[in-house]
Scaffold this motif. Sequence first.
Motif, mmCIF file in Angstrom:
data_model
loop_
_atom_site.group_PDB
_atom_site.id
_atom_site.type_symbol
_atom_site.label_atom_id
_atom_site.label_comp_id
_atom_site.label_asym_id
_atom_site.label_seq_id
_atom_site.Cartn_x
_atom_site.Cartn_y
_atom_site.Cartn_z
ATOM 1 N N UNK A 155 1.660 3.381 3.404
ATOM 2 C CA UNK A 155 0.611 2.564 3.854
ATOM 3 C C UNK A 155 -0.642 2.630 2.881
ATOM 4 N N UNK A 156 -0.909 3.679 2.258
ATOM 5 C CA UNK A 156 -1.960 3.958 1.281
ATOM 6 C C UNK A 156 -1.881 3.278 -0.232
ATOM 7 N N UNK A 157 -0.530 2.699 -0.201
ATOM 8 C CA UNK A 157 -0.603 1.989 -1.409
ATOM 9 C C UNK A 157 -1.162 0.692 -1.500
ATOM 10 N N UNK A 158 -2.286 0.600 -1.440
ATOM 11 C CA UNK A 158 -3.178 -0.590 -1.415
ATOM 12 C C UNK A 158 -4.063 -0.660 -2.633
ATOM 13 N N UNK A 159 -4.625 -1.735 -3.058
ATOM 14 C CA UNK A 159 -5.751 -1.832 -4.006
ATOM 15 C C UNK A 159 -6.845 -0.728 -3.843
ATOM 16 N N UNK A 171 5.669 14.153 -0.684
ATOM 17 C CA UNK A 171 4.854 12.916 -0.436
ATOM 18 C C UNK A 171 3.576 13.336 -1.004
ATOM 19 N N UNK A 172 3.117 14.335 -0.614
ATOM 20 C CA UNK A 172 1.624 14.820 -1.164
ATOM 21 C C UNK A 172 1.291 14.648 -2.652
ATOM 22 N N UNK A 173 2.266 15.008 -3.320
ATOM 23 C CA UNK A 173 2.447 14.662 -4.843
ATOM 24 C C UNK A 173 2.347 13.238 -5.197
ATOM 25 N N UNK A 174 3.105 12.453 -4.353
ATOM 26 C CA UNK A 174 3.242 11.245 -4.653
ATOM 27 C C UNK A 174 1.964 10.317 -4.575
ATOM 28 N N UNK A 185 5.070 10.593 8.398
ATOM 29 C CA UNK A 185 4.187 11.007 7.370
ATOM 30 C C UNK A 185 4.330 10.393 6.252
ATOM 31 N N UNK A 186 5.722 9.859 5.787
ATOM 32 C CA UNK A 186 6.208 9.142 4.739
ATOM 33 C C UNK A 186 5.513 7.840 4.697
ATOM 34 N N UNK A 209 -5.525 2.529 -4.964
ATOM 35 C CA UNK A 209 -4.821 2.998 -6.031
ATOM 36 C C UNK A 209 -5.621 3.690 -6.957
ATOM 37 N N UNK A 210 -5.239 4.516 -7.701
ATOM 38 C CA UNK A 210 -5.895 5.440 -8.592
ATOM 39 C C UNK A 210 -6.664 4.297 -9.919
#
Length: 892
Positions: free
Chosen positions: A53-57, A7-10, A47-48, A60-61
């Motif tokens: 939940x952080x996959x937001x604009x 999960x950390x790597x992702x 945790x997952x 995002x990198x």
Amino acid sequence: MQPPKFADRLLRLFCAPHLHEEVLGDLHERYVVRANQLGEKRARRRYWLDVLAYVRPEFIRRKPTEFPNPTNAIMIRNYLKITFRTLTRNKLYTTLNVAGLTFGVTCFLLIGLYLFDELTFDQQHSQSRRIYRAIQHKKGPTEDLTIAASSYKVSEESKKNIGEIENTARIVRTGRANLTNPENKNTFQETIAFANSGMMEVFDFETVDGSSKSALKEPNTIVIVEELAQRLFNTSQVTGKNISLESMDKPLKITAVLKNHPRNSSFDFNSIISEETLLHDADFAEWTSNWASQNFMTFFLLKEKANLDVAARKITQLLNANAKLDVGNTMSYSLQPLADIHLYSENIVDGARNSNVAEMGKGVLLYVKIFAVVALFVLLIACINYMNLTTARASNRSKEIGIRKANGAFQSHLVKQFLTESMVVTAVSFLLAIVVVNLLLPAFNEFTNKQLSLGFSTDYRIWLYALLALAFTGILSGSYPSLLLSKFSLLSLLKNLKLQNKGDLSLRKGLVVFQFTISVVMIITTIVLFQQIRFANSKNLGFNKELLLVVDINSAKIRSGAETIKAEFSKIPTVKNVSTTSRVPGEWKTISTIKIRPEGNADEHKISYLLGVDENFAKTFEVRLLKGRNFMNTSDSSSIILNETAAKLLNITNVSGQLVEIPERAMGGSYSPLSTGQTFHARVIGIVSDFHFQSIREKIGPMVLAYQNNPVYPIDYYTSRVEGKDIPGTLAKMNEVLTKIDPTHILEYHFLDEQLARFYAEDQRRETLLIWTALATIFIACLGLFGLATYAAEQRIKEIGVRKVLGASIFNLTALLSKDFLKLVLIANGIAFPLAWWAMNRWLSEFAYHIDIEWWFFAVAGSLAIVIALATVSYQAIKAALVNPVKSLRSE
């Protein structure tokens, strides 16, 4: 309790780099709280969900250009500024780092220059990659010969008939003779060589006067080197002048003066006479008619893209189509690249650069490999030393790194910072090493008998390799510390937590074990080398080598006046005994071999060495007569004495005048009939004890002692056993005797024990090189050990304080810190002992007579390593133990 690593790597993959620390820190804290309240299984599921939940604009990198970055120039300037401040603030560690790398790089450069010289022999010729030497292979019932030679016919006809061959160069040595300058009568005894004009066309011999390309095309012409020109004329501008050779009626015209040969050249001639000079000589005519002879060393210049194997096969076919070989004999040719002559001629007769001292060339390739490995190991040990010393300071820089991370520094920025520090330290060390190398080179060149340099005129390839080594050293030295120090989390750094894990410490210990393993191997190697050379110099050779003065016979008058000269030498008060011989034990020139068998025996002939001697030989050399009698006078012209090995070979146990036949002889090449053209029928009158007449690398072979006027080989030396006083006076009186017989004779002499020592001169050089390299390796390894001891003391400073408060003595604390390092050195000994045993057994196998590897070699080397290590570690351990416990336990 660790959150899911995947999960950390992702999260790191899609999350913007500048948010990694903040986001991961929050998630990890939340995970710990949930694990304690809800259990680890449920905490991992939650945790997952948090990660997804952080996959937001806003998270995002983004590309690097979306947030400000300083320019490369600004960053480099910043890296250099911080590097300078760090290095000047920590002077002790900087000094240790620079000293270790300077030592390592100095050794690497010196050994590298030595190896480069060895590996680039004969590459000064522009066509070197197309030049090949002819190697003749002859097999028969009694000989199996590989020789660097060919016949005149093979050399000349191959050029005409084989399309792959562009040109041919050939050279032949005919012995020694006097060269004289008629103007001032300067005379010198020189080895005389003849060569065709192709010698100057195929090879690029630089000239200081005249033109080399056309120098050998006319008869009665000669080319000399600058050094000989200076001796003869006191100048090198002598083209067009004449010199005389004692065996020739006509003077020789100098057509070119060559530069002295570089040390890494396979050619060592001082003069070459044109082959055209011999065209009408009867002996030369005989040479030119025999297809199977071995009179010339021949070099072929092949055409571009010519196939080497095809050319060699065609030369063999040409030979077999024209040569008349004896029944049972076969002959073929191979071609040896010019660049391989120096290192790959060990089993080739006349293959070494100095064929007169072929023993010196033995094992050169093995030593090149050894020193190449040693050079790399020394540089690697210096890099390991830097790693250990840098990581030892990790805790001192934790807050600096933490603040950098808090201010937005990425891991890549920190890696670049530490690599910059490493490259700066390495560059400074390289500059210092270059200075040290140039200071050491004059002594190093004199010691190794080379012409090495490291300056603006040095081959560009050396500088290229040096720059590659610089980059390799800097990156390797800084890679591990930079990755180690930049990977710790911001929380750990700012709280000044312990900056290590078990794997890191194990790696550092492994590096120290590696350092000391190499050091112990080199100590054992040095001990074995020293003992073997000592053994070689002190071994009973079967004769007394001390105070034997050998005088060369350099003219026919001195040879024919042997009885008069011996009688006159004997009248000199400091001369005890005098003997004449064809060669001497420990000979550096080729000793003749013969075919021999008992009369009436139908078996194949045996091969034996032969020395021509007089009746004084056994007494002068103190060789022991076991059976029979010694020579008496000229009535023993057909008598011989055998050594023990020859007697066993011929199955002769009792001396009763047994007859033997000697039909042929050889001087390093193929066998040919004796000078009389008839078989020498001799009777055995005695047996002497075996004595060494070659290096102890060779087993004592069969030896026949024939009386001095034998038909195999004439006398060539006077050997006198002298008293060890007034040597100059003895030589002056000997010279008076010789000049009365022949006024033109030049006194040439040496002491036999000094000549024997030259067999092992290269080994002594290598021993000394290894000693100094071993000392440098041990010194660098100790610096690395000092770094690890410093690191351990820093990490255990509070533990030391607690133990001291509870009553631990300085001795207890020193022992506590030292025992871990003692284990490392003991492990290194355990690895080094079998490695050293294997390597030294392989080296000693070169010698037919050698020492045994004793247990105490390992005990001395291991104990020395332990003592050095303890002395290094104890200083830091005692220093840590003396620290006030109040200071070490104080809360920061």
